[in-house]
Design an enzyme around this catalytic site. Structure first.
Site, PDB file in Angstrom:
ATOM      1  N   HIS A   1       6.764   2.750  27.179  1.00 44.93           N
ATOM      2  CA  HIS A   1       7.524   3.064  25.978  1.00 44.93           C
ATOM      3  C   HIS A   1       6.817   4.078  25.091  1.00 44.93           C
ATOM      4  CE1 HIS A   1      10.309   2.495  22.728  1.00 44.93           C
ATOM      5  NE2 HIS A   1       9.420   1.919  21.933  1.00 44.93           N
TER       6      HIS A   1
ATOM      7  N   GLY B   1      15.016   4.777  15.915  1.00 38.58           N
ATOM      8  CA  GLY B   1      16.315   5.150  16.456  1.00 38.58           C
ATOM      9  C   GLY B   1      17.461   4.968  15.473  1.00 38.58           C
TER      10      GLY B   1
ATOM     11  N   HIS C   1      11.613   7.889  17.621  1.00 36.04           N
ATOM     12  CA  HIS C   1      11.084   7.027  18.676  1.00 36.04           C
ATOM     13  C   HIS C   1      11.267   5.566  18.289  1.00 36.04           C
ATOM     14  CE1 HIS C   1       7.472   4.974  20.686  1.00 36.04           C
ATOM     15  NE2 HIS C   1       8.330   5.236  21.651  1.00 36.04           N
ATOM     16  N   SER C   2      11.808   4.785  19.211  1.00 34.02           N
ATOM     17  CA  SER C   2      11.814   3.329  19.129  1.00 34.02           C
ATOM     18  C   SER C   2      12.511   2.830  17.863  1.00 34.02           C
ATOM     19  CB  SER C   2      10.363   2.827  19.218  1.00 34.02           C
ATOM     20  OG  SER C   2      10.318   1.440  19.437  1.00 34.02           O
ATOM     21  N   GLN C   3      11.776   2.114  17.008  1.00 33.20           N
ATOM     22  CA  GLN C   3      12.331   1.520  15.796  1.00 33.20           C
ATOM     23  C   GLN C   3      13.013   2.557  14.905  1.00 33.20           C
ATOM     24  OE1 GLN C   3      10.049   2.043  12.857  1.00 33.20           O
ATOM     25  NE2 GLN C   3      11.388   1.122  11.340  1.00 33.20           N
TER      26      GLN C   3
END
Length: 392
Positions: free
Chosen positions: A365, A221, A217-219
């Site tokens: 998000h 990636g 998830h998110s950072q």
């Protein structure tokens, strides 16, 4: 679209969880109702991987270690476990509970026969922080949370922000759900260093547990891309939930009428800040050449950066099924299509799952923390059932 259409994933309605969304008590978030039956586990515990001893000023420390929490169901019906990797400012609790007291995705998948490993990235939470090695910590900003998912519909910094409806609270700074969320924020390693040390720890984890599905998830990636690139035979699928982006250059949200302000190169290897295996190979990121498309693919979207043709191929990422999942109202909604286009140009078969196309609307998000998080988990479950089985 000026670069052709994307491959969209169609998930049957039967894959969605039946029934309504669980209610919550805002004044007592830890007491929210939970209609799930008891979770039957064969094993529940934790371990650390990747740690190495080091000596600093005559004192001994362990650095690079990653805390891993495991849930092994009594009846394991899927051959590959899921490794869940949280994003920035957070820890593995992203996947083990919601700020209004419900369960999250770790329990959802364990109940459905998946072994689940949830990590705290190195230098985060239960993984420990050694400033002499990692550098000064990057502190979490509660104000950023207000504009990005707690009350994004009020700030309206990107075109889709006003569509947000799924946060399980009112988003005010003193709301009990807000306090639970913001209270879980943690200091972290600077983004560039975090990618390197977390990739190495993830590689150590896969070397220990064997083939697995990586959900990021998110950072996280870029960590997921780098892990799959380093161990393509062990990563059986990547589920990238709004992975860090957009490709190549940073983006700032400034509100109407311009909406977007472009920054400098943030991901020098396109989708990661650490080296990836391109073909033809590159010795340094400076060998990669970028071009900006002439116009955005539609209203409310950014203009994508891509490789100059002929595009190099991300050969290792082409060896496993990959899904990029995006919600309707997130700050990723203007640009996650650019990540999919980047992957596809590099020869990677990436499925683009847009929740709004499946009738799942209003998410931010941090969708795994929101009211309809189970519906979204069901979409991921359906994609895995289809894609991982087909890849065997």
């Amino acid at each position: 679209m000026n670069q052709g259409t994307f491959e969209l994933v169609s998930i049957a309605a039967a894959a969605l969880v039946a029934g309504g969304i669980l209610s919550f008590l805002a004044s007592r978030p830890a007491q929210a109702a939970d209609e799930d039956p008891p979770l039957n586990l064969a094993r529940d515990g934790f371990f650390s991987v990747g740690g190495k001893p080091t000596t600093i000023n005559g004192k001994s420390y362990v650095v690079g270690q990653m805390y891993v929490e495991m849930r092994i169901p009594q009846k394991q019906t899927h051959p590959y476990p899921i490794v869940m990797v949280h994003g920035g400012t957070r820890s593995g609790t992203t996947f083990t509970g919601t700020p209004d007291g419900r369960e999250s995705w770790a329990q959802y998948f364990a109940r459905r026969g998946y072994a689940v490993y949830v990590v705290d990235q190195p230098g985060r939470g239960r993984s420990g922080y050694v400033a002499e090695v990692y550098g000064p910590p990057r502190l979490a900003d509660a104000g950023s949370a207000q504009t990005r998912y707690l009350q994004q519909e009020k700030h309206k910094l990107w075109p889709q922000a006003h569509l947000h409806t799924q946060w399980p609270g009112n988003g005010e700074p003193d709301d009990p759900v807000t306090l639970q969320m913001v209270g879980s924020f943690l200091p972290e390693i600077a983004f560039e260093k975090q990618q390197e040390v977390s990739r190495d720890a993830m590689v150590a984890l896969l070397d220990k547990i064997g083939p697995a599905i990586v959900l990021v998830h998110s950072q996280a990636g870029p960590i997921g891309w780098a892990t799959a690139d380093a161990r393509p035979d062990l990563v059986k699928a990547v589920v990238a939930v709004e992975p860090n982006g957009p490709p190549v250059r940073a983006l700032e949200f400034v509100g109407a009428p311009d909406w977007f302000k472009e920054g400098g190169i943030a991901l020098p290897y396109g989708i990661a800040g650490v080296p990836l295996a391109y073909d033809p190979p590159v010795k340094d990121a400076s060998e990669l050449k970028w071009v900006n498309e002439d116009k955005p693919d539609g209203p409310g979207l950014v203009t994508c950066w891509k490789q100059a043709e002929p595009a190099r191929k991300l050969v290792n990422l082409g060896k496993m099924p990959i899904a990029v999942l995006m919600s309707e109202a997130s700050y990723h909604a203007p640009y996650d299509h650019c990540t999919v286009k980047f992957l596809q140009q590099a020869g990677v078969k990436a499925d683009f799952i847009k929740l709004a196309d499946l009738g799942i609307k209003g998410n931010s998000h941090v969708m795994m923390q929101e009211k309809n998080s189970k519906e979204i988990a069901a979409v991921i479950y359906g994609w895995l059932e289809k894609s991982v089985a087909a890849a065997k």
